[in-house]
Structures are given as structure tokens and as C-alpha cells.
Design an enzyme around this catalytic site. Structure first.
Site, PDB file in Angstrom:
ATOM      1  N   GLU B  30       0.946  -1.171  -0.010  1.00  0.00           N
ATOM      2  CA  GLU B  30      -0.009  -0.024  -0.158  1.00  0.00           C
ATOM      3  C   GLU B  30       0.927   1.368   0.081  1.00  0.00           C
ATOM      4  O   GLU B  30       1.811   1.652   0.695  1.00  0.00           O
ATOM      5  CB  GLU B  30      -1.041  -0.082   1.038  1.00  0.00           C
ATOM      6  N   ALA B  72      -5.852  -4.399   0.580  1.00  0.00           N
ATOM      7  CA  ALA B  72      -6.294  -5.695   0.196  1.00  0.00           C
ATOM      8  C   ALA B  72      -5.359  -6.721   0.471  1.00  0.00           C
ATOM      9  O   ALA B  72      -4.842  -7.437  -0.290  1.00  0.00           O
ATOM     10  CB  ALA B  72      -6.896  -6.004  -1.307  1.00  0.00           C
ATOM     11  N   GLU B  73      -4.955  -6.939   1.994  1.00  0.00           N
ATOM     12  CA  GLU B  73      -3.786  -7.705   2.060  1.00  0.00           C
ATOM     13  C   GLU B  73      -4.117  -9.159   1.922  1.00  0.00           C
ATOM     14  O   GLU B  73      -2.971  -9.792   1.485  1.00  0.00           O
ATOM     15  CB  GLU B  73      -3.464  -7.564   3.748  1.00  0.00           C
ATOM     16  N   PHE B  96       1.936  -2.751   8.760  1.00  0.00           N
ATOM     17  CA  PHE B  96       2.170  -3.017  10.170  1.00  0.00           C
ATOM     18  C   PHE B  96       1.968  -4.438  10.318  1.00  0.00           C
ATOM     19  O   PHE B  96       0.934  -4.951   9.695  1.00  0.00           O
ATOM     20  CB  PHE B  96       1.340  -2.127  10.948  1.00  0.00           C
ATOM     21  N   PHE B  99      -1.525  -6.217  10.848  1.00  0.00           N
ATOM     22  CA  PHE B  99      -2.460  -6.483   9.772  1.00  0.00           C
ATOM     23  C   PHE B  99      -2.468  -7.742   9.215  1.00  0.00           C
ATOM     24  O   PHE B  99      -2.972  -8.126   8.321  1.00  0.00           O
ATOM     25  CB  PHE B  99      -2.167  -5.443   8.516  1.00  0.00           C
ATOM     26  N   ILE B 100      -1.548  -8.659   9.969  1.00  0.00           N
ATOM     27  CA  ILE B 100      -1.425 -10.060   9.455  1.00  0.00           C
ATOM     28  C   ILE B 100      -2.844 -10.864   9.667  1.00  0.00           C
ATOM     29  O   ILE B 100      -3.154 -11.515   9.003  1.00  0.00           O
ATOM     30  CB  ILE B 100      -0.594 -10.899  10.078  1.00  0.00           C
ATOM     31  N   HIS B 142      -1.550  -1.282  16.191  1.00  0.00           N
ATOM     32  CA  HIS B 142      -0.404  -0.905  15.262  1.00  0.00           C
ATOM     33  C   HIS B 142       0.917  -0.963  16.216  1.00  0.00           C
ATOM     34  O   HIS B 142       1.796  -0.137  15.796  1.00  0.00           O
ATOM     35  CB  HIS B 142      -0.307   0.591  14.887  1.00  0.00           C
TER      36      HIS B 142
HETATM   37  C1  LIG Z   1      -6.081  -3.941   7.374  1.00  0.00           C
HETATM   38  C2  LIG Z   1      -5.266  -2.447   7.283  1.00  0.00           C
HETATM   39  N1  LIG Z   1      -4.668  -2.198   6.156  1.00  0.00           N
HETATM   40  C3  LIG Z   1      -4.007  -1.031   5.958  1.00  0.00           C
HETATM   41  C4  LIG Z   1      -4.025  -0.125   6.912  1.00  0.00           C
HETATM   42  C5  LIG Z   1      -3.261   1.372   6.895  1.00  0.00           C
HETATM   43  N2  LIG Z   1      -4.103   2.249   6.447  1.00  0.00           N
HETATM   44  C6  LIG Z   1      -4.575   3.026   7.426  1.00  0.00           C
HETATM   45  S1  LIG Z   1      -5.910   4.117   6.780  1.00  0.00           S
HETATM   46  C7  LIG Z   1      -5.524   3.761   5.188  1.00  0.00           C
HETATM   47  C8  LIG Z   1      -6.277   4.201   3.988  1.00  0.00           C
HETATM   48  C9  LIG Z   1      -7.896   4.149   4.209  1.00  0.00           C
HETATM   49  O1  LIG Z   1      -8.296   4.819   3.385  1.00  0.00           O
HETATM   50  P1  LIG Z   1     -10.007   4.929   3.243  1.00  0.00           P
HETATM   51  O2  LIG Z   1     -10.753   3.672   3.458  1.00  0.00           O
HETATM   52  O3  LIG Z   1     -10.132   5.411   1.794  1.00  0.00           O
HETATM   53  O4  LIG Z   1     -10.306   5.835   4.445  1.00  0.00           O
HETATM   54  P2  LIG Z   1      -9.881   7.428   4.414  1.00  0.00           P
HETATM   55  O5  LIG Z   1      -8.470   7.423   5.335  1.00  0.00           O
HETATM   56  O6  LIG Z   1      -9.833   8.124   3.007  1.00  0.00           O
HETATM   57  O7  LIG Z   1     -10.921   7.870   5.255  1.00  0.00           O
HETATM   58  C10 LIG Z   1      -4.719   2.667   5.404  1.00  0.00           C
HETATM   59  C11 LIG Z   1      -4.043   1.908   3.923  1.00  0.00           C
HETATM   60  C12 LIG Z   1      -4.733  -0.314   8.128  1.00  0.00           C
HETATM   61  N3  LIG Z   1      -4.994   0.582   8.956  1.00  0.00           N
HETATM   62  N4  LIG Z   1      -5.555  -1.641   8.179  1.00  0.00           N
END
Ligand SMILES: Cc1ncc(C[n+]2csc(CCOP(=O)(O)OP(=O)(O)O)c2C)c(N)n1
Ligand SMILES: [Mg+2]
Lengths: 338, 344
Positions: B30, B72-73, B96, B99-100, B142
Site C-alpha cells: 500500500e 487488500a492484504e 504494520f 495487519f497479518i 499498530h
Molecule cells: C487492514 C489495514 N490495512 C492497512 C491499513 C493502513 N491504513 C490506514 S488508513 C488507510 C487508508 C484508508 O483509506 P480509506 O478507507 O479511503 O479511508 P480514508 O482514510 O480516506 O478516510 C490505510 C491504508 C490499516 N490500518 N489496516
């Protein structure tokens, strides 16, 4: 205030006043958190909701404390719209003992179960099945409660989206899935990461209604949520609402946001601003006077200041809190330090 | 004088060298590039990961080799498994390690077991880079240190570097390795600086290192806790106790000999692991020494770990959650109190 008169959307002056107040609370709370974070006062990291106020407020306007919501890493707005106290929220961000989660959760886990706020979430996509579960309780216990799952456009690509919505659909659960499509997941545009044009298009695959609304327009969100919440309460099952919106700040504080085009940023911060739009609507419908609206803003300014003071003056959690509340009960029969 | 760079830069350099050497090496995750398909974005304005560790690599290698993924892990980590099994050598970033939870099946049931289940007829040269560790005020979802979980799974190799030098050499070895490797990066180490040579070098997996030689006490540290062990050792020196600090560097395979040889010499063992105490790596190493090194021991084995609770957000609580030199000193004084051959 002209109580009981309604607009086309069925928004009374009383409702408009509540909604405007909540929207102001979110905006001013987040602007304050932005400042405090910039000053290095707050630990950790924060994801701010400013810009998306119309979504949380337009939806939560139809909910009470018996209804549940699941939230995201960007959860302060959902908290406020669902009725969480600003003092406890701010104290939580400071990691203080008086915080909503006794300082153990912080920004990403802020929650208030009594208010039906089932938690911000550090795991993207965490909310879909969690909302389905709360709705299952409502269905089995016949409480009439509805569960709302707020989620981001990025979360729409997580596997839990499919599992949670499909489950809610086959069990006919009272859930409303609310997409907050702000165009980006971190620095990744929605268009790149998603095979669909709209998240709402995916509703078809689950045989549930899917509606797209202007998420900067509180009245549009209000109207769409009203239908979906009623449908859920009447036992007709889940729906999906996609709110097209925008986050005013970066993904988290410290994000330079180079991926956002300048014109886009500017238009969202100015003419498309959700608070401005709603205020203009209230005025044009004659629901509240300018003086009444100014008064709301002043009261909110004060409430945010009070919250910061409360947080600053609160104590840190005590050492023994560290291992408290891991379980309800836990008999170890341990021997202590040997 | 040797070049000094950060832990983060050392990791980036390892990926860069591996990608230059072998065109089958690709990165995915990501925002590892950041801002995919944003026309106005200059590549040097792309995120390069949430912590900037992969920053700049998209400029050199292009977006075909530095792939931004959806959140999409299960999707991309699963795809990385067979991408590896069919001829590529992917380095997938799980932002992190917490997220496993979203992709454990892909790692545990697919990646780890393909080779064995297929009677040795497949190999999975996959590296998963992931952030771990408390102390960042990142709260319960985290901040975990989950290397013990992976160490328990046959078919996966596990690496936890503690210095920039080790990080570079171990990551290059992990990428070269034909088995799936989970490579843990403590997020609080990224800005730590150290000497790192410019060229390509590898550090073999399964080989620990004595970070400080000593004769009276062995302290094994994992990842960031190697530094905590060194801090404690310094304070122990002042008290007249000569501690040896060992960094296993990889937990699977584990360099059993370096630990047993040290305990044979010192007769005392403290293990510092910031993971929760049940079924963690400290427990595993304690069992190893109780089993194969019982006769060497002059005192009970001590473990300094986090307590059996999630990582709290509040700084006041997180600071006492983590192991510290002070906590190490406390257990050492208990060990030595019982022992008449040493005075403290
Ligand atoms: C399972 C998981 N994968 C990755 C992340 C890291 N992460 C936190 S917020 C985020 C982006 C989220 O985007 P969106 O769903 O569009 O929400 P927005 O931040 O735009 O409100 C990511 C990749 C996470 N917290 N959990
Ligand atoms: Mg988004």
C-alpha cells in the site's frame, strides 16, 4: 427558531440546529486537534475528519443511543455525531485517565458503547462484520435498533466488505453501510484502486439498494439515510449509501498531500465546504436566523476550549491500569515474582 | 571513515541493490510508490511508503516494479505467494505486522506450506517486510511484535534486525533466499544511524552475533531490545558485572549454538523480548537452554517481556509496558542475590 416547520427533506428547525451544532463541533474539534498536533502536544498520530461532517451528521441525525455505529481510523466525526462528549474525547487523545477509553485507546480506538459508538478502528475494513454483528443482536432481540457501518473508499476493496455485506444481506440484517468516498486511501486514488466506478454499484451484487449522494450536502445525506434507516428498522434489510466527499486535511497529520490537485483542494475548502453549504441552506429555508447560527458557533468554540482545558488538567492513567481490563475475570493462580 | 546512514536508508538500499541485481525482484504494497495514476505527481513527490522507506524506488524502477496495491492484504499477499512460486521474487510490504490479521491464511496456510505439501516440488522466494514494535504511541492495533507467531510456523523464516548494518545484509539475504521470509522492522529504529558499507553484502540467516562480549551473564535481545540489553550491560559494568549481549538476528532459523556457548561461559541468562510473555520467543529460548544447557546454569533463566496485555495508547502506560534497562537490572539483581559467587 421556528420549531416544527419542516423543509422538503423533513428537516425541522430543531433538527437543523442540532445538525449545524454537531457539524461545527466536528470542524472546530478537528481544527483544534490539528493545531495541538502541530504544536507537538498530542502523542501518536491522528486522522482528521474535517470536510466530511455532512456524512456523519446527516446519518446520525436518524439514530439514537440504542443504535450502533462502527467507525474507522478517521473516527472523531462519527463519535461527535453519535453523541460522545468532547471532554472525554479530547482527554482520550491526550492519553489521560479521564478519556472515553481511560487513555488506553487513543484516537484510533475512541469508543463509547453507552452511546452506541462501537469504536474507531485501526484496521481498515474492520467495521463491516462488526456492524453486521450488532445488527444480528438487534434482530434476534427484536430491539428495533439499527447498525451503521461507516467506511472509506479504500476499505471498500478489503475482503471484509464482501463478507460483511453478504452476511447482512442473506440474514436480512438492519444495517446501513455508509461509504465515505473521499477520493483517496492514503495517497492512492479511488479510481486506481477500485475496479468499480462507484462503490454503490457493488450493491447490485448483494441485491441491496445502493444510492449515491453528494456527501458535502448534509440534506442529501439526511434524506438518503432516512430511507435506509427506515428500511432497516422495518426489517427490510441492509442498504448501501455512497457519499462523495473530501477530507480537508491530509491522510494523517504531516501528510504533504502532493497527490491532491491544487484546484481540487481549493474548491473543496471554499465553495464546496459542507458547513457553508448547510448554513446557506438553513438561511434560505428560514429555519434559523444568522444570530442563532452565530450563537451555535460561539458555544461550540467555547466547548472545544473547555475540552482542551479538561484534557490538559486531567491526570495520566495509573501504573496499575496497564494490566486492568484485559479480561472481565482471569484467575491465574500465579506466584508473582519469583 | 565508513559511511553512516539510518536503519530506514539501509533497508531501502538493500531493496535497491536487489532490484538492480535481479529483475525478478519487485515491490508491492500500500503506497510503496504512492499516488498511482496521479498525473500531476512528480515521482519524487510520491509517498514511498507511510514511513518513506521505499521512497524514490519508483523513480529508478518504474511502476511496473514498484506496485501500489489496494487495501487488500489477503489479495496482494496471496498473489505474492504464487508470484514467487512461478518465477518472480517479490518483496511485499505488510505495512504494520498487526495487519497479518487480514492475511494470515495467505502466509500460514499457503506460502509457508506449499513446498512441503507439494513434496518439495515448489519454492516460494517471497519476502514480507513488516513494521512492528511499541513506543510509537500507535496503540493496540499498530504496535505489536508478532515475530513469535511466525517463528512457530514451519516453512517460514523470521528475521528481526537491530542495526542498520544488519538490516541491509539480512534483507539482501532474505530476498536471495528461496523460502518465504518475514522481515520485521521496528518502527522506532528507522532513524537510528549506524555504519553501513555501500556495496552488496549478505548476512546469513540463522547466524546470531555477539554484540558485546562478557563473561558473567548472557543477555539475549531481540530487535530494538538488543539496545536495551546493551544499555543494561553498560550499567552492569559499572556495578562490576560483565555481561555478554547476544542478538540472534534471525529467529527462524535460530542460532542455538551462539546462545548455548554463551550460557556455558556465563552460567546466567536473561532474555529480553518486547512481545507478550506467553508463547513468545523468550519462552522458546528459555526452553532451549533449560533443555540443552541446564548443566551450564548457575541461576534461573529470567525473561524481561511486555506484560500479558495489549499495547496501551497512553504514553504513561506504554512506557511501562516496554522492557527497559531498569527492568533488566532488577532481574539481574534477583539472580545474583541468590548466588554467592558474585557480589553486586
Ligand atoms: C487492514 C489495514 N490495512 C492497512 C491499513 C493502513 N491504513 C490506514 S488508513 C488507510 C487508508 C484508508 O483509506 P480509506 O478507507 O479511503 O479511508 P480514508 O482514510 O480516506 O478516510 C490505510 C491504508 C490499516 N490500518 N489496516
Ligand atoms: Mg478514502
Amino acid at each position: 427558531m421556528k420549531v416544527s416547520e419542516e423543509t422538503v427533506q423533513g428537516i425541522t428547525a430543531e433538527k437543523a440546529s442540532w445538525m449545524y451544532q454537531k457539524m461545527c463541533e466536528i470542524r472546530k474539534f478537528e481544527d483544534k486537534v490539528h493545531d495541538l498536533f502541530g504544536q507537538g502536544v498530542l502523542p501518536g498520530f491522528v486522522h482528521l475528519y474535517a470536510g466530511e461532517e455532512a456524512v456523519a451528521v446527516g446519518v446520525c441525525a436518524h439514530l439514537d443511543d440504542n443504535d450502533s455505529i462502527t467507525s474507522t481510523h478517521r473516527g472523531h466525526g462519527h463519535c461527535i455525531a453519535k453523541g460522545c462528549e468532547l471532554d472525554g474525547m479530547m482527554a482520550e487523545l491526550f492519553g489521560k485517565a479521564t478519556g472515553l477509553c481511560n487513555g488506553k485507546g487513543g484516537s484510533m480506538h475512541i469508543a463509547d458503547v453507552e452511546k452506541g459508538m462501537l469504536g474507531a478502528n485501526g484496521i481498515v475494513g474492520g467495521g463491516f462484520p462488526l456492524a453486521a454483528g450488532a445488527a444480528l443482536t438487534s434482530k434476534l432481540k427484536k430491539t428495533g435498533a439499527v447498525a451503521v457501518c461507516f467506511f472509506g473508499d479504500g476499505a471498500g476493496n478489503h475482503g471484509t466488505f464482501h463478507e460483511g455485506i453478504n452476511l447482512a444481506a442473506i440474514w436480512n440484517l438492519p444495517v446501513v453501510f455508509v461509504a465515505e468516498n473521499n477520493g483517496y486511501a492514503e495517497a492512492t486514488p479511488f479510481e486506481y484502486a477500485s475496479s468499480c466506478t462507484n462503490i454503490a454499484d457493488r450493491a447490485k451484487g448483494y441485491n441491496i439498494p445502493g444510492e449515491i449522494v453528494d456527501g458535502k450536502d448534509a440534506t442529501a445525506v439526511y434524506a438518503a439515510a432516512q430511507k435506509a434507516v427506515e428500511r432497516a428498522r422495518n426489517g427490510e434489510g441492509p442498504s448501501l449509501i455512497e457519499c462523495k466527499t473530501y477530507r480537508n486535511y491530509g491522510h494523517f497529520e504531516g501528510d504533504a498531500q502532493k497527490y491532491k490537485p491544487d484546484v481540487e483542494k481549493k474548491s473543496h475548502l471554499e465553495e464546496l465546504d459542507a458547513l457553508r453549504k448547510f448554513r446557506e441552506y438553513i438561511a434560505s429555508e428560514g429555519l434559523l436566523t444568522d444570530a442563532e447560527l452565530d450563537d451555535i458557533e460561539e458555544r461550540v468554540d467555547h466547548a472545544v476550549e473547555v475540552a482542551v482545558k479538561f484534557a490538559e488538567e486531567s491526570p495520566m492513567p495509573a501504573e496499575e491500569d496497564l494490566t486492568k481490563d484485559v479480561y472481565v475475570s482471569y484467575e491465574t493462580h500465579d506466584r508473582g515474582d519469583v | 571513515m565508513a559511511r553512516i546512514i539510518t536503519f530506514s536508508e539501509a533497508i531501502k538500499e538493500a531493496m535497491q541493490l536487489a532490484m538492480r541485481k535481479d529483475e525478478n525482484v519487485i515491490l508491492m504494497g500500500e503506497d510503496v510508490a504512492g499516488g498511482a495514476e496521479v498525473d500531476h505527481l512528480q515521482d519524487d513527490e510520491a509517498w514511498g511508503g507511510v514511513m518513506g522507506v521505499t521512497g524514490g524506488l519508483v523513480q529508478e524502477f518504474g511502476r511496473d516494479r514498484v506496485l501500489d496495491t489496494p487495501i487488500a492484504e489477503a489479495g496482494y499477499i496471496g498473489a505474492a505467494v504464487t508470484n514467487a512460486a512461478t518465477g518472480m521474487r517479490p518483496v511485499a510490504e505488510l505495512m504494520f505486522n498487526d495487519f497479518i490479521g487480514s492475511c494470515l491464511d495467505e502466509v500460514m496456510n499457503q506460502g509457508a506450506k506449499l513446498r512441503y505439501m507439494f513434496g518439495g516440488k515448489a519454492k516460494v522466494p517471497l519476502t514480507i517486510r513488516t513494521m512492528h514494535g511499541a513506543g510509537f504511541r500507535a496503540a493496540a492495533q499498530h504496535s505489536q511484535s508478532l515475530y513469535g507467531m511466525f517463528t512457530a510456523i514451519p516453512g517460514i523464516k523470521v528475521v528481526v534486525p537491530s542495526t542498520p548494518y544488519d538490516a541491509k545484509g539480512l534483507l539482501l539475504a532474505a530476498i536471495e533466499d528461496d523460502d518465504p521470509v518475514v522481515f520485521f522492522e521496528d518502527k522506532t529504529l528507522y532513524n537510528v544511524k549506524g555504519e553501513v558499507p555501500e556495496g552488496y553484502y549478505t548476512i546469513p540467516l540463522g547466524k546470531g552475533e555477539i554484540k558485546l562480549p562478557g563473561n558473567e551473564l548472557t543477555i539475549v535481545g531481540i530487535g530494538k531490545q538488543v539496545q536495551t540489553a546493551l544499555d543494561a550491560a553498560e550499567q552492569l559494568t559499572a556495578k562490576g558485572i560483565d555481561a555478554e549481549v547476544i542478538d540472534p538476528r534471525s529467529l527462524s532459523p535460530l542460532d542455538e549454538s551462539i546462545i548455548l556457548d554463551s550460557v556455558m561461559k556465563t552460567g546466567r541468562l536473561v532474555i529480553v523480548d518486547e512481545a507478550n510473555p506467553r508463547c513468545n520467543v523468550a519462552t522458546d529460548i528459555a526452553a532451549l537452554v533449560a533443555d540443552k544447557g541446564f548443566d551450564y546454569l548457575d541461576a534461573p533463566i529470567k525473561r524481561v517481556t511486555a506484560p500479558h496485555c495489549p499495547v496501551p495508547f497512553s504514553p504513561a502506560l506504554e512506557d511501562i509496558y516496554l522492557p527497559s534497562a531498569e527492568k533488566i537490572l532488577k532481574v539481574v539483581s534477583e539472580m545474583i542475590e541468590d548466588d554467592t559467587t558474585v557480589t553486586m
